[in-house]
Design a protein around this motif. Structure first.
Motif, PDB file in Angstrom:
ATOM      1  N   ASP A 157      -4.478  -8.863 -25.355  1.00  0.00           N
ATOM      2  CA  ASP A 157      -5.502  -9.898 -25.542  1.00  0.00           C
ATOM      3  C   ASP A 157      -4.910 -11.291 -25.373  1.00  0.00           C
ATOM      4  OD1 ASP A 157      -7.371  -7.975 -26.015  1.00  0.00           O
ATOM      5  OD2 ASP A 157      -7.198  -8.067 -28.195  1.00  0.00           O
ATOM      6  N   GLU A 158      -3.729 -11.507 -25.915  1.00  0.00           N
ATOM      7  CA  GLU A 158      -3.100 -12.823 -25.795  1.00  0.00           C
ATOM      8  C   GLU A 158      -2.712 -13.106 -24.351  1.00  0.00           C
ATOM      9  OE1 GLU A 158      -1.232 -14.682 -29.620  1.00  0.00           O
ATOM     10  OE2 GLU A 158       0.026 -13.080 -28.890  1.00  0.00           O
ATOM     11  N   ALA A 159      -2.277 -12.071 -23.619  1.00  0.00           N
ATOM     12  CA  ALA A 159      -1.937 -12.270 -22.211  1.00  0.00           C
ATOM     13  C   ALA A 159      -3.162 -12.664 -21.405  1.00  0.00           C
ATOM     14  CB  ALA A 159      -1.315 -10.989 -21.641  1.00  0.00           C
ATOM     15  N   LEU A 160      -4.322 -12.079 -21.745  1.00  0.00           N
ATOM     16  CA  LEU A 160      -5.571 -12.443 -21.062  1.00  0.00           C
ATOM     17  C   LEU A 160      -5.916 -13.903 -21.322  1.00  0.00           C
ATOM     18  CD1 LEU A 160      -8.175 -11.770 -19.519  1.00  0.00           C
ATOM     19  CD2 LEU A 160      -9.138 -10.981 -21.693  1.00  0.00           C
ATOM     20  N   ARG A 161      -5.763 -14.344 -22.578  1.00  0.00           N
ATOM     21  CA  ARG A 161      -6.084 -15.728 -22.917  1.00  0.00           C
ATOM     22  C   ARG A 161      -5.170 -16.704 -22.177  1.00  0.00           C
ATOM     23  NH1 ARG A 161      -8.816 -18.248 -27.145  1.00  0.00           N
ATOM     24  NH2 ARG A 161      -9.294 -16.220 -28.051  1.00  0.00           N
ATOM     25  N   GLU A 162      -3.878 -16.328 -22.007  1.00  0.00           N
ATOM     26  CA  GLU A 162      -2.946 -17.215 -21.314  1.00  0.00           C
ATOM     27  C   GLU A 162      -3.192 -17.230 -19.806  1.00  0.00           C
ATOM     28  OE1 GLU A 162       0.863 -15.825 -22.434  1.00  0.00           O
ATOM     29  OE2 GLU A 162       0.719 -16.512 -24.534  1.00  0.00           O
TER      30      GLU A 162
END
Length: 321
Positions: A157-162
Motif C-alpha cells: 500500500d505504501e509503495a502504491l502511494r509513493e
C-alpha cells in the motif's frame, strides 16, 4: 546428655530451616512474577531521536533516555527488554517517521501499537512538554488501555502511494479529493477503475456504467422504476457509495478537507462546495420523505458521480505517450 544434644541439634536445624527456606521461596516467587508480568515500552519518536521509557506491569515507570534511531539501536533495546520480561508491548505515536519502527519490532516478535496522537487524553493544566514526559505518558496510557491504534498499511500500500504521483491520472486523483468523503484511497480506487472519464460525453453515461441508475419496467402508458441496475464495475460502485455516506451531515469544510483544498484551483474547490450544499440538503429531503438511509445514500452516490465527472473534466491531464 546425648539425648539433650540431639534435641538441641534438631532445634537448630528447625530454626535454620525456618529462617532460610522462606527467604529462598520468596526470592524465587518474586523473580518469576517479575518475569511473567508484561513489559510496557513507550517511544517518543523523532527524526533524530527515540526517547524510551518502560515499566514492568503496573510498577514504576523508568526512563531510558535517547536510545538512537538506527536499527541496531532498536535491536539493543529489544535485547534489554527481553531480559526483563517475556511479553513486551511497545507503543509510539503516528507521525512523519512512518511505520518502520512498527515493522521492525513486530519482526522481532514484540507487540507494537501505533497510536493516534489526537486521541490521547491530556491534562488541561499541563504546561511542560518534553520527549521524556511524552514517553512516560505513553507507557502509562498503554498499560491502562487508553490509546487508540491507527491502521498500519502494508508495504504494498505504501509503495502504491509513493508511485501514484508519477501516474498520468494522478492530477485527477488529487482534484476529486476536493469532494467530501473522497480521500486518497477512494479517489485512487475510483480513477484506477474508471480510467479516462472524458470518454463519457454526459454524466448519465457514467452513472449507468457504475450501475447506480434505477432499473425500469415500463409497458404501454405505465412507467415503473425499480432498484439500481448494479451493472458495470462493482468495485468503483462500492467506493462511490462509501464516499456518499459522508453527506448525511450538514455541509462543512473541515480542517482535513481544507488541507486538501490548499493546493487545488479555486474553480475545483468551489465545485466541491456546490456538491456539499446540494448533496447534504438532498439527503435530508429524501430521509424527511421517509426514504431509508441506504436508499438515500445510493441516490446521493448517483449525483456524486456527476460531480466527479465534472471535476475530472476541469482537470488538465498530460497526453498519453
Amino acid at each position: 546428655m546425648a539425648i539433650a544434644t540431639t534435641i538441641t541439634t534438631m532445634n537448630l536445624d528447625r530454626k535454620r530451616r525456618t529462617r532460610v527456606e522462606p527467604l529462598i521461596c520468596a526470592s524465587r516467587i518474586t523473580s518469576s512474577e517479575r518475569f511473567c508480568k508484561p513489559l510496557f515500552v513507550g517511544l517518543d519518536s523523532h527524526k533524530d531521536s527515540n526517547v524510551a521509557a518502560y515499566s514492568v506491569g503496573l510498577g514504576e515507570v523508568q526512563s531510558l533516555g535517547n536510545i538512537g534511531v538506527r536499527e541496531r539501536d532498536l535491536d539493543r533495546l529489544c535485547t534489554r527488554m527481553q531480559s526483563k520480561g517475556s511479553r513486551v508491548c511497545c507503543v509510539y505515536e503516528a507521525g512523519p517517521c512512518g511505520y518502520g519502527i512498527y515493522r521492525h519490532l513486530t519482526r522481532k516478535g514484540f507487540e507494537c501499537m501505533v497510536c493516534a496522537p489526537s486521541l490521547i487524553a491530556r491534562k488541561p493544566g499541563a504546561r511542560v512538554k518534553t520527549d521524556r514526559r511524552d514517553a512516560i505518558m505513553l507507557v502509562k496510557a498503554l498499560r491502562m488501555g487508553d490509546l487508540t491504534a491507527v491502521h498500519v498499511p502494508d508495504v504494498t500500500d505504501e509503495a502504491l502511494r509513493e508511485a501514484a504521483p508519477a501516474w498520468r491520472w494522478y492530477p485527477v486523483v488529487e482534484a476529486i479529493q476536493a469532494l467530501r468523503g473522497v480521500q486518497f484511497t477512494i479517489a485512487i480506487s475510483l480513477i484506477a477503475e474508471l480510467g479516462d472519464l472524458s470518454r463519457f460525453e454526459h454524466p448519465r453515461q457514467l452513472m449507468a456504467w457504475l450501475g447506480v441508475t434505477p432499473s425500469e419496467h415500463s409497458s404501454g402508458g405505465s412507467r415503473k422504476l425499480g432498484g439500481i441496475t448494479k451493472a458495470g464495475n462493482r468495485y468503483a460502485r462500492k467506493a462511490l457509495v462509501e464516499a456518499a455516506w459522508s453527506y448525511r451531515y450538514p455541509a462543512k469544510v473541515s480542517r482535513i478537507i481544507q488541507r486538501r483544498h490548499d493546493d487545488l484551483p479555486k474553480p475545483i474547490t468551489d465545485r466541491a462546495w456546490d456538491a456539499q450544499l446540494r448533496l447534504c440538503s438532498r439527503y435530508r429531503r429524501l430521509t424527511a420523505r421517509g426514504k431509508l438511509p441506504t436508499v438515500a445514500v445510493v441516490a446521493i452516490a448517483r449525483e456524486l458521480a456527476a460531480f466527479i465527472w465534472d471535476i475530472a473534466r476541469m482537470t488538465p491531464v498530460a497526453p498519453a505517450h
